[in-house]
Scaffold this active site. Structure first.
Site, PDB file in Angstrom:
ATOM      1  N   ILE A 123       0.821  -1.219   0.000  1.00 23.48           N
ATOM      2  CA  ILE A 123       0.000   0.000   0.000  1.00 23.48           C
ATOM      3  C   ILE A 123       0.852   1.266   0.000  1.00 23.48           C
ATOM      4  O   ILE A 123       0.316   2.371  -0.016  1.00 23.48           O
ATOM      5  CB  ILE A 123      -0.958   0.031   1.204  1.00 23.48           C
ATOM      6  CG1 ILE A 123      -0.173  -0.102   2.519  1.00 23.48           C
ATOM      7  CG2 ILE A 123      -2.001  -1.073   1.089  1.00 23.48           C
ATOM      8  CD1 ILE A 123      -1.055   0.006   3.759  1.00 23.48           C
ATOM      9  N   CYS A 172       5.266   2.971  -0.325  1.00 21.96           N
ATOM     10  CA  CYS A 172       6.720   2.845  -0.242  1.00 21.96           C
ATOM     11  C   CYS A 172       7.271   4.217   0.062  1.00 21.96           C
ATOM     12  O   CYS A 172       7.182   5.122  -0.762  1.00 21.96           O
ATOM     13  CB  CYS A 172       7.296   2.322  -1.546  1.00 21.96           C
ATOM     14  SG  CYS A 172       9.081   2.072  -1.491  1.00 21.96           S
ATOM     15  N   GLY A 173       7.764   4.403   1.286  1.00 26.86           N
ATOM     16  CA  GLY A 173       8.242   5.706   1.701  1.00 26.86           C
ATOM     17  C   GLY A 173       9.703   5.694   2.071  1.00 26.86           C
ATOM     18  O   GLY A 173      10.441   4.752   1.771  1.00 26.86           O
ATOM     19  N   GLY A 174      10.123   6.755   2.758  1.00 29.10           N
ATOM     20  CA  GLY A 174      11.525   6.911   3.101  1.00 29.10           C
ATOM     21  C   GLY A 174      12.050   5.878   4.069  1.00 29.10           C
ATOM     22  O   GLY A 174      13.250   5.677   4.171  1.00 29.10           O
ATOM     23  N   PHE A 175      11.154   5.177   4.799  1.00 23.70           N
ATOM     24  CA  PHE A 175      11.611   4.216   5.793  1.00 23.70           C
ATOM     25  C   PHE A 175      11.402   2.775   5.366  1.00 23.70           C
ATOM     26  O   PHE A 175      11.847   1.861   6.034  1.00 23.70           O
ATOM     27  CB  PHE A 175      10.899   4.454   7.127  1.00 23.70           C
ATOM     28  CG  PHE A 175      11.215   5.779   7.740  1.00 23.70           C
ATOM     29  CD1 PHE A 175      12.523   6.126   8.027  1.00 23.70           C
ATOM     30  CD2 PHE A 175      10.211   6.687   8.010  1.00 23.70           C
ATOM     31  CE1 PHE A 175      12.827   7.346   8.586  1.00 23.70           C
ATOM     32  CE2 PHE A 175      10.509   7.910   8.575  1.00 23.70           C
ATOM     33  CZ  PHE A 175      11.818   8.244   8.863  1.00 23.70           C
ATOM     34  N   GLY A 176      10.703   2.524   4.271  1.00 27.10           N
ATOM     35  CA  GLY A 176      10.512   1.150   3.848  1.00 27.10           C
ATOM     36  C   GLY A 176       9.189   0.930   3.144  1.00 27.10           C
ATOM     37  O   GLY A 176       8.342   1.808   3.063  1.00 27.10           O
ATOM     38  N   VAL A 216       5.462  -0.601   2.699  1.00 26.41           N
ATOM     39  CA  VAL A 216       4.356  -0.795   3.634  1.00 26.41           C
ATOM     40  C   VAL A 216       3.344  -1.752   3.019  1.00 26.41           C
ATOM     41  O   VAL A 216       2.957  -1.611   1.855  1.00 26.41           O
ATOM     42  CB  VAL A 216       3.668   0.545   3.978  1.00 26.41           C
ATOM     43  CG1 VAL A 216       2.577   0.324   5.021  1.00 26.41           C
ATOM     44  CG2 VAL A 216       4.696   1.550   4.486  1.00 26.41           C
ATOM     45  N   LYS A 256       5.267  -2.249   8.124  1.00 23.80           N
ATOM     46  CA  LYS A 256       6.356  -1.473   7.532  1.00 23.80           C
ATOM     47  C   LYS A 256       7.641  -2.287   7.612  1.00 23.80           C
ATOM     48  O   LYS A 256       8.077  -2.671   8.693  1.00 23.80           O
ATOM     49  CB  LYS A 256       6.520  -0.142   8.252  1.00 23.80           C
ATOM     50  CG  LYS A 256       7.526   0.801   7.595  1.00 23.80           C
ATOM     51  CD  LYS A 256       7.729   2.041   8.432  1.00 23.80           C
ATOM     52  CE  LYS A 256       6.487   2.879   8.519  1.00 23.80           C
ATOM     53  NZ  LYS A 256       6.143   3.549   7.245  1.00 23.80           N
ATOM     54  N   ASP A 311      10.317  14.743  10.798  1.00 27.42           N
ATOM     55  CA  ASP A 311       9.872  14.472   9.424  1.00 27.42           C
ATOM     56  C   ASP A 311       8.371  14.714   9.283  1.00 27.42           C
ATOM     57  O   ASP A 311       7.646  13.882   8.751  1.00 27.42           O
ATOM     58  CB  ASP A 311      10.224  13.040   9.038  1.00 27.42           C
ATOM     59  CG  ASP A 311      10.254  12.839   7.522  1.00 27.42           C
ATOM     60  OD1 ASP A 311      10.335  13.852   6.795  1.00 27.42           O
ATOM     61  OD2 ASP A 311      10.190  11.686   7.067  1.00 27.42           O
TER      62      ASP A 311
END
Length: 591
Positions: free
Chosen positions: A312, A314-318, A320, A334, A429
């Site tokens: 669902i 894909c961000g700066g930390f991984g 999801v 995540k 952030d």
């Protein structure tokens, strides 16, 4: 005869010169305090340039950065090295500073045992070691410091019991050992009996009246030292995230995440197969305070069944995933790739603290799966998606009331992190994709704590890589040091994004060489600040708008000192936006 006299005279002069040189060298010899400080400097493996000025060529440590000496005795009385990224052990030679009164080493990356020699510094009045990585027991020798008034060792990885000797510190008025791995009964005798629960929370294996946990003897029965008739309780105190500088590399994680998303788009099921293999290769589940009413086997089975349809985001930390359990409950998963095995211990400790933080306007961390190559974090799933999606990717438009409620919810969540946690939590952030919405469009702040957990030494660069360039405060761009006021700036940008319906670096701003903050300033100079509002926003109330613009303008002030606190922001939102009075903002902008 004259030759002999001349030789004697010459020898006398040479002897005198030698003696003078010897005296001169002796006067330039470094003091014992200086030698102790140099021992500390030599033990440091990494730091900023603050203590690079400490050199044996300068024999007077009273001139060194962070050092204060007594004017008469020239002995070191204060050592203040806070927030200087100092990594390394604290050597036993620190105990040679026997005139030291104030020791401030907090918010660094010091590790190893706290030296027992610290008990030799009998003049100490304050010790601040919080937010480091000290391990091992608390030295019992600290009880030998008769003048000690403040002792803070919170947010480390200290273990073992709290020494009973600390109860002998009759002048101790401030004591904090929260957020460690301390065990056993809290000493009930002496001065420690007068401290509150906040001094001890975050140590899951401590017991005693301070933390409302009955101690048990070896047979499992309540200890005779505990209050009779009291039922054993789990420690329900909030674990508070440290402002400690944990080792990490956010840049590496961001690049890995983007690469993972690329694989997902280009190679389909490759990442899913690696996830299933990863989970099946020896995973374990950690649950926080019984928040997950499932067995580890049930959760791992569900993890193995994930496919590409469950991604669902894909961000700066991984990456999801959406994880649905058999009872209908849904979670967001995540995935964060491991950096190294040495990082695990600190990462897991911080996750445990994050998992204990509960608030209406924060996204709850329920637990995590520890797999061979990654950490899989289980969060509450919010069906409303992110604020970024609601503002920029969906057909339906948010009306005025929804936007105002979202702003207020985000403000309350951030205010809780800043003002109701000890130590305070800096998000680092704040952006629209980190504000999630439930089914009623109520906002919750997500990803708090992760930016600090995965922080690289050049944190301002990694944040830009993560795609939050438009939210960064100017001083953060220059120094890379985050504060509550950098969060306030980001929140102000968020308010402008919600009002305008445009991302901070929207193409329409870039064409003019501006961002959303620059656009607001331009509109104010043109005496038409209300033009910033999204024309598709229905139900707008002018007085509330003027109040919001005033708050946002304060938040994005170039000077951190001129920005309000988040507590003040919430007060303004509730008093001037929810129940607006005639605003002077528009009039003052139109003169």
């Amino acid at each position: 005869m004259m030759g002999i006299c001349e030789m004697k005279s010459c020898c006398s002069w040479l002897l005198l010169i030698s003696l003078l040189c010897s005296l001169s060298n002796e006067s330039q010899a470094i003091s014992p305090d200086g030698e102790a400080l140099l021992s500390f400097r030599n033990a440091v493996t990494r730091s900023d340039s603050f203590i690079h000025q400490w050199r044996p060529e300068d024999p007077d440590p009273c001139n060194w950065n962070g050092v204060t000496c007594d004017a008469k005795t020239k002995r070191v009385i204060t050592l203040n090295l806070t927030y200087h990224k100092i990594m390394g052990p604290l050597p036993p030679d620190i105990g040679k500073l026997d005139h030291l009164r104030l020791l401030m080493l907090h918010n660094n990356a010091l590790y190893g045992a706290i030296p027992t020699a610290l008990g030799n510094c009998t003049a100490l009045e304050e010790i601040h070691l919080q937010s480091n990585y000290f391990t091992g027991p608390i030295p019992a020798e600290m009880g030998d410091l008769p003048g000690l008034q403040k002792l803070d060792m919170s947010s480390n990885t200290l273990s073992g019991p709290i020494p009973a000797s600390l109860g002998q510190l009759k002048k101790l008025s401030n004591f904090n050992v929260s957020n460690n791995f301390l065990v056993g009964q809290i000493p009930s005798d002496g001065v420690l009996s007068g401290f509150s629960k906040n001094s001890f929370i975050g140590n899951l294996n401590l017991c005693g009246k301070h933390v409302d946990v009955v101690c048990q003897d070896d047979s499992g029965n309540p200890s005779s030292h505990s209050q009779s008739g009291q039922n054993q309780k789990k420690n329900s105190g909030k674990l508070l995230i440290s402002a400690s500088a944990t080792v990490g590399a956010l840049l590496l994680v961001a690049l890995m995440c983007f690469w993972g998303c690329f694989l997902y788009k280009k190679l389909g099921k490759v990442e899913i197969k690696s996830l299933a293999k990863d989970v099946g290769g020896g995973a374990s589940i950690v649950m926080f305070h019984g928040d997950l009413p499932y067995s580890s086997k049930d959760i791992i089975k569900k993890l193995e069944m994930l496919n590409e349809e469950h991604i669902i985001g894909c961000g700066g930390f991984g990456t999801v995933y959406k994880l649905a359990m058999d009872d209908g409950k849904v979670f967001a998963l995540k995935r964060i790739l491991k950096l190294n095995e040495g990082f695990d211990r600190f990462f897991e400790r911080e996750l445990e603290i994050l998992g204990s933080i509960k608030h209406r306007y924060l996204v709850n961390l329920r637990g995590y799966c520890n797999s061979p190559t990654s950490k899989l974090l289980l969060y509450d799933y919010l069906p409303g998606g992110s604020l970024d999606e609601a503002l920029h990717e969906r057909g339906e438009q948010l009306d005025w009331d929804s936007r105002v409620n979202i702003i207020i919810g985000a403000a309350k969540g951030l205010s809780y992190l800043h003002h109701d946690c000890s130590p305070r939590i800096i998000h680092r952030d704040i952006k629209s994709s980190n504000i999630l919405l439930d089914g009623n469009l109520e906002a919750r702040v997500s990803d708090f704590g992760l930016a600090k957990l995965l922080e690289d030494e050049e944190s301002h660069i990694t944040t830009i890589v993560a795609g939050t360039f438009g939210y960064l405060a100017p001083e953060y761009m220059q120094s890379g040091r985050a504060t509550e006021k950098t969060d306030v700036y980001s929140f102000g940008v968020l308010v402008l994004e919600v009002l305008s319906g445009k991302r901070p670096t929207d193409a329409s701003f870039i064409e003019k060489g501006l961002n959303v903050v620059g656009w607001l300033k331009f509109l104010i100079s043109e005496k038409r600040p209300r033009d910033i509002v999204d024309p598709n926003c229905e139900g707008m109330q002018m007085e509330s708008l003027d109040a919001l613009l005033s708050i946002a303008t304060q938040c994005v002030s170039p000077s951190p000192e001129e920005r309000p606190t988040m507590h003040r922001v919430v007060q303004l939102l509730e008093s001037e936006v929810m129940t607006p009075c005639p605003s002077e903002f528009y009039d003052s902008s139109s003169d």
